[in-house]
Enzyme design. Structure first.
Site, short mmCIF file in Angstrom:
data_model
loop_
_atom_site.label_atom_id
_atom_site.label_comp_id
_atom_site.label_asym_id
_atom_site.label_seq_id
_atom_site.Cartn_x
_atom_site.Cartn_y
_atom_site.Cartn_z
N GLU A 1 -4.14 3.41 6.63
CA GLU A 1 -4.33 3.15 5.11
C GLU A 1 -4.59 4.30 4.54
O GLU A 1 -4.71 5.26 3.89
CB GLU A 1 -4.53 2.04 5.03
CG GLU A 1 -4.75 1.46 3.24
CD GLU A 1 -5.35 0.57 2.85
OE1 GLU A 1 -6.13 0.89 1.80
OE2 GLU A 1 -6.04 -0.44 3.14
N SER B 1 -10.00 -0.84 3.98
CA SER B 1 -9.95 -1.30 5.33
C SER B 1 -8.84 -0.08 5.93
O SER B 1 -8.68 0.64 5.10
CB SER B 1 -8.64 -2.32 4.77
OG SER B 1 -8.35 -3.18 4.87
N ARG C 1 0.88 -0.73 0.28
CA ARG C 1 0.19 -0.13 0.23
C ARG C 1 0.30 1.16 0.17
O ARG C 1 0.74 2.66 1.03
CB ARG C 1 -0.60 0.20 0.98
CG ARG C 1 -1.96 -1.12 1.00
CD ARG C 1 -3.08 -1.65 0.39
NE ARG C 1 -4.04 -1.83 0.73
CZ ARG C 1 -4.01 -3.37 0.74
NH1 ARG C 1 -3.07 -3.89 -0.79
NH2 ARG C 1 -5.05 -3.86 0.80
#
Ligand code: EPU
Length: 338
Positions: free
Chosen positions: A334, A236, A166
């Site tokens: 995130e 998420s 990510r």
């Protein structure tokens, strides 16, 4: 291009939080980024400038006193093809799942595990989206950007994109605005069934086609993650934390069923499941005001009804504090919190 002043943030974030931004620019060619830069330099558009996609990975905690750029660069163009692969250039404004759907229709293998992920193709390359054993970097050949600081167009080979979990160069250098992404996809049948639920379903159903694998991926995703059109979220909220193996071993003494994913050497760091840690803290399905921890997947924070960005951020801080108190593990978002 279209410039909107004092614009509502509501259509531009999947959390569905309200607020205003000083300016929002919709553009659909990369040349327009040069004009936008001129307007910023002349003070006709306020700084800071931030590129957003569908706002599927952003939490606005207040008004945005700057300029948001919304890219609508379209187009899916085959640049080259051989017996085994195809090179496809895609506009950063193409809706990611529309591109995945095109890949499946055309018999291009590699993107199907990333079905149904919200957002645009440009954001996918910034975020290095991942699901069910695939990360988008696995199928990217190169990324073209406009450098808003230097006023130059630049193309980065995938090895120059600084890709990690990510993470990417474009996430760190927000001046680099992605305009096109070129993908290398296989035309030979090959599936990534490393995610066990996908493998089990594929075996049980004898799945042997791209469209069947895409259907299974969509089904798994819908069973765990909310549909952002009915329940605001950004997927998420936290990343899965990477911890020293020694910490993992000591946590395992106390919680033998703690999931941990490491490399095959058995010595390096271990990735923990943030969802598991949050669930063990008792947060799954719980709420704080109008923000909640999703009942089917504890890694997802949802806007239950009209929550402010600050309420969602407050819940996320409480969750992260509890995980730290219980396990000594820090969770990092995130989601980009503004
Ligand atoms: N788990 C729990 N409780 C929960 C959720 C998860 O115990 O409420 C545990 C389970 O043991 C499960 C493990 O965590 O086996 C992993 O769960 P899951 O496979 O659902 O994946 P995840 O690690 O929670 C990641 C990605 C998702 C991606 C899935 C599937 C991150 C931050 N998230 O979630 O990506 O869809 O894997 O590959 O890496 C996103 O980035 O927005 C996203 C949704």
């Amino acid at each position: 291009m279209k410039i909107y002043r004092n614009c509502s943030l509501l259509p531009y974030n999947t959390f569905g939080v309200d607020g205003r931004c000083s300016a929002l620019v919709e553009y659909d060619t990369e040349q327009e980024l040069c004009d936008i830069l001129n307007l910023v330099q002349k003070g006709e558009l306020p700084s800071p400038v931030l590129q957003i996609g569908q706002g599927s990975n952003i939490l606005f905690t207040g008004d945005f006193e700057g300029t948001l750029l919304h890219c609508s660069i379209s187009g899916i163009q085959v640049l080259d093809s051989s017996d085994t692969e195809v090179l496809v250039k895609v506009g950063a404004g193409v809706v990611w799942d529309d591109f995945v759907s095109q890949c499946v229709e055309n018999g291009w293998y590699g993107a199907e595990n990333l079905s149904l992920i919200p957002g645009l193709t440009g954001s996918a390359a910034v975020q290095n989206i991942g699901a069910y054993g695939t990360e988008v970097k696995d199928i990217i050949a190169s990324v073209r950007c406009f450098d808003m600081r230097e006023g130059l167009y630049r193309t980065f080979d995938v090895n120059e994109c600084g890709y990690g979990y990510r993470d990417s160069l474009f996430k760190k250098c927000r001046d680099l605005t992605v305009t096109f992404v070129t993908f290398r996809l296989s035309t030979e049948k090959s599936f990534n069934l490393s995610y066990s639920a996908l493998q089990q379903a594929a075996l049980a159903e004898g799945a042997d086609s791209l469209s069947h694998i895409r259907d299974i991926v969509c089904r798994i995703r819908r069973s765990k993650l909310p549909d952002v059109s009915t329940l605001g979220s950004a997927g998420s909220f936290f990343k899965n934390p990477l911890v020293e193996r020694s910490l993992f071993e000591s946590l395992k003494q106390k919680w033998p069923d703690i999931p941990g994913f490491g490399d095959n050497s058995g010595t390096g760091p271990v990735k923990l499941s943030a969802g598991w840690l949050i669930e063990k803290c008792g947060w799954k399905g719980k709420s704080l005001g109008r923000a909640g921890v999703y009942e089917k997947q504890a890694l997802v924070i949802v806007n239950l009804s009209g929550a402010t960005g600050e309420e969602i951020a407050a819940l996320s801080r409480l969750v992260a504090d509890d995980v730290f108190k219980k396990f000594g593990v820090s969770l990092s978002p995130e989601v980009l919190i503004l």
